[in-house]
Design an enzyme around this catalytic site. Sequence first.
Site, mmCIF file in Angstrom:
data_model
loop_
_atom_site.group_PDB
_atom_site.id
_atom_site.type_symbol
_atom_site.label_atom_id
_atom_site.label_comp_id
_atom_site.label_asym_id
_atom_site.label_seq_id
_atom_site.Cartn_x
_atom_site.Cartn_y
_atom_site.Cartn_z
ATOM 1 N N GLU A 64 -28.550 57.028 122.144
ATOM 2 C CA GLU A 64 -29.118 56.733 120.846
ATOM 3 C C GLU A 64 -28.220 58.483 120.231
ATOM 4 O OE1 GLU A 64 -33.102 57.209 121.321
ATOM 5 O OE2 GLU A 64 -32.947 55.330 122.105
ATOM 6 N N GLU A 122 -30.524 61.353 135.814
ATOM 7 C CA GLU A 122 -29.509 61.899 136.207
ATOM 8 C C GLU A 122 -28.952 62.398 136.735
ATOM 9 O OE1 GLU A 122 -26.991 59.975 132.953
ATOM 10 O OE2 GLU A 122 -27.372 58.203 132.949
ATOM 11 N N ARG A 175 -23.507 57.828 121.863
ATOM 12 C CA ARG A 175 -22.198 57.109 122.398
ATOM 13 C C ARG A 175 -22.303 56.105 120.744
ATOM 14 N NH1 ARG A 175 -23.564 53.673 126.316
ATOM 15 N NH2 ARG A 175 -25.458 54.182 126.752
#
Length: 123
Positions: A26, A90, A29
């Site tokens: 958000e 991640e 990108r």
Amino acid sequence: MASSSSPAPSSQYPKPHDIFLSFRGEDTRGNFTSHLCHALRRSEIETFTDDGIEKGDEVWQSLEKAIEDSALFLVVFSENYASSTWCLNELAKILECCKNQGHRVMPVFHKQADTAEVAGGSR
């Protein structure tokens, strides 16, 4: 000549991805990370982003495998990166790979410019 039965460290095998690019979609990108990814690929650096993961796929398993299959990690810390559970998961996996397999992580700190700053309004 005796042969060793222990496997070679994973760093000796070529990795499918040169770089795993971790970012908050958000935030970046379609602008910063898109340009960065295209520049890396133009330089023939195999770069993984989550763009190729289909919604029906087992998303976390695909991400985890891509992290494990990468040689270097670029983590784009944007203003809202830490508010994403996905990003933090991640990052935890990336740091695990760094600790256990000797991979490298490069942080990139990104602050999106205000419209007024871009137009030259405030300094």
